[in-house]
Design a protein around this motif. Structure first.
Motif, short mmCIF file in Angstrom:
data_model
loop_
_atom_site.label_atom_id
_atom_site.label_comp_id
_atom_site.label_asym_id
_atom_site.label_seq_id
_atom_site.Cartn_x
_atom_site.Cartn_y
_atom_site.Cartn_z
N MET A 1 0.84 -1.19 0.00
CA MET A 1 0.00 0.00 0.00
C MET A 1 0.89 1.25 0.00
O MET A 1 1.88 1.30 0.71
N SER A 43 -4.92 2.95 0.48
CA SER A 43 -5.12 2.27 -0.80
C SER A 43 -4.76 3.19 -1.97
O SER A 43 -4.77 4.42 -1.84
N GLU A 44 -4.49 2.57 -3.09
CA GLU A 44 -4.22 3.35 -4.31
C GLU A 44 -5.44 4.16 -4.71
O GLU A 44 -5.32 5.28 -5.20
#
Length: 70
Positions: A1, A43-44
């Motif tokens: 992450m 998170s992306e």
């Protein structure tokens, strides 16, 4: 992450936003936004949402890559 760099806070302050308002504009929970701003793993998708929010508000392109630590 990914972990975000200090650019998130710099951009937020330049736009005159509180963490709460920035989180709302990015469609994120305030605690998730705070985690990103403090360099904790997120998170992306979170990074992408923040980048899109800052791009829209500033009228200048902001990419997720600009916000992530190398």
């Amino acid at each position: 992450m990914p972990r975000c760099n200090g650019e998130i806070k710099r951009l937020r302050l330049a736009l005159g936003l509180s963490q709460n308002k920035a989180a709302g504009r990015a469609d994120l929970d305030r605690s998730t936004y705070r985690n990103a701003e403090h360099g904790e793993p997120v998170s992306e998708l979170t990074v992408e949402k923040i980048a899109m929010c800052f791009s829209d508000l500033s009228g200048k392109p902001v990419t997720a890559a600009q916000l992530v630590k190398e």
